[in-house]
Write an enzyme that holds these catalytic residues in place. Structure first.
Site, short mmCIF file in Angstrom:
data_model
loop_
_atom_site.label_atom_id
_atom_site.label_comp_id
_atom_site.label_asym_id
_atom_site.label_seq_id
_atom_site.Cartn_x
_atom_site.Cartn_y
_atom_site.Cartn_z
N SER A 1 0.83 -1.21 0.00
CA SER A 1 0.00 0.00 0.00
C SER A 1 0.86 1.26 0.00
O SER A 1 0.55 2.24 -0.68
CB SER A 1 -0.95 0.00 1.20
OG SER A 1 -0.23 -0.05 2.42
N TYR A 2 1.96 1.21 0.73
CA TYR A 2 2.90 2.34 0.77
C TYR A 2 3.48 2.57 -0.62
O TYR A 2 3.52 3.71 -1.11
CB TYR A 2 4.00 2.02 1.77
CG TYR A 2 5.06 3.07 1.94
CD1 TYR A 2 4.79 4.28 2.57
CD2 TYR A 2 6.36 2.85 1.49
CE1 TYR A 2 5.78 5.25 2.75
CE2 TYR A 2 7.35 3.80 1.67
CZ TYR A 2 7.06 4.99 2.30
OH TYR A 2 8.04 5.94 2.47
#
Length: 253
Positions: free
Chosen positions: A155-156
């Site tokens: 997600s980062y």
């Protein structure tokens, strides 16, 4: 005369870690500083230290970058206080680092996207009229997690690569207005990394061995000073670039 004398720089996540190091580098060059974050006590301390150490004016505004109205308020307060914005630095980001992709929930993914990609979009959009007026600059922060596919960073990495894509489009769209937009991917020593170093000394040493320069970057001296360059007249012809400040560990063609 200092390079940023009389200029106003807005830094998200500017009260600690990399953001605070960047704030100090700009303050040393005489800039007015606007810092944002979600914790008032940390922002107050950072503001007081910046003003005491460098004799500049600093403003803090508590804000969640994923909140569209809060971002507008930050930009409005910055302009009300200093009249102009010359440089926007989107540094803040929250994510569930260390969580494998299949273990992510939608809420985990939303956390990274809203605090990173949406926040960067909101700040850029709100600051654009003022950056257009000053022929200013935008410096957005991405990561080697996206460039090189780091485990546990889905997600980062998605948020950071989204920021890189948006930055390249903005560089093309905003170039005619004299605004340059660049991306920095840092590998810096932060309080969180210091804690990790103490808890996992062997893993830390293994990591250091993969960095040709043999150390992590200093947020102020190594990251902040490059940001000052990118915001200065010396970098007026630099735009749409991704600059990896990773001590050689980010080598790529």
């Amino acid at each position: 005369m200092k390079r940023m004398e009389g200029k106003t720089v807005l830094i998200t996540g500017g009260a600690r870690g990399i953001g605070y190091g960047i704030a100090r580098a700009f303050a040393e060059e005489g800039a007015n500083i606007v810092i944002t974050g979600r914790t008032a006590s940390t922002l107050v301390e950072a503001q007081e230290n910046l003003e005491a150490d460098y004799g500049i004016e600093a403003l803090f505004v508590v804000a969640d970058g994923g909140d569209e109205k809060a971002v507008k308020n930050v930009v409005d307060q910055a302009v009300n206080r200093f009249g102009k914005i010359h440089c926007l630095i989107n540094n803040a980001q929250v994510s569930k680092s260390g969580t494998m992709l299949v273990d992510h929930t939608k809420e985990d993914f939303d956390l990274a996207i809203y605090s990173g990609l949406y926040a960067t979009f909101f700040y850029m959009r709100e600051a654009f009229p003022y950056l257009k007026e000053t022929k200013g600059s935008v410096i957005n922060f991405a990561s080697g997690a996206g460039l090189f596919g780091k485990l546990g960073q889905s997600s980062y990495a998605a948020a950071k690569e989204g920021i890189r894509g948006m930055s390249r489009v903005a560089a093309a769209e905003w170039g005619p207005f004299g605004i340059n937009v660049n991306v920095v991917c840092p590998l810096a020593m932060t309080p969180g990394l210091e804690k990790w170093k103490d808890e996992y000394p062997k893993l830390y040493q293994q990591t250091i061995q993969g960095i040709p320069l043999g150390r992590f970057a200093d947020p102020e001296k190594d990251i902040g000073k490059v940001c000052v360059f990118l915001a200065s007249d010396d970098a007026s012809y630099v735009t749409g670039e991704t600059i990896t400040l990773q001590g050689g560990s980010g080598l790529r063609p």
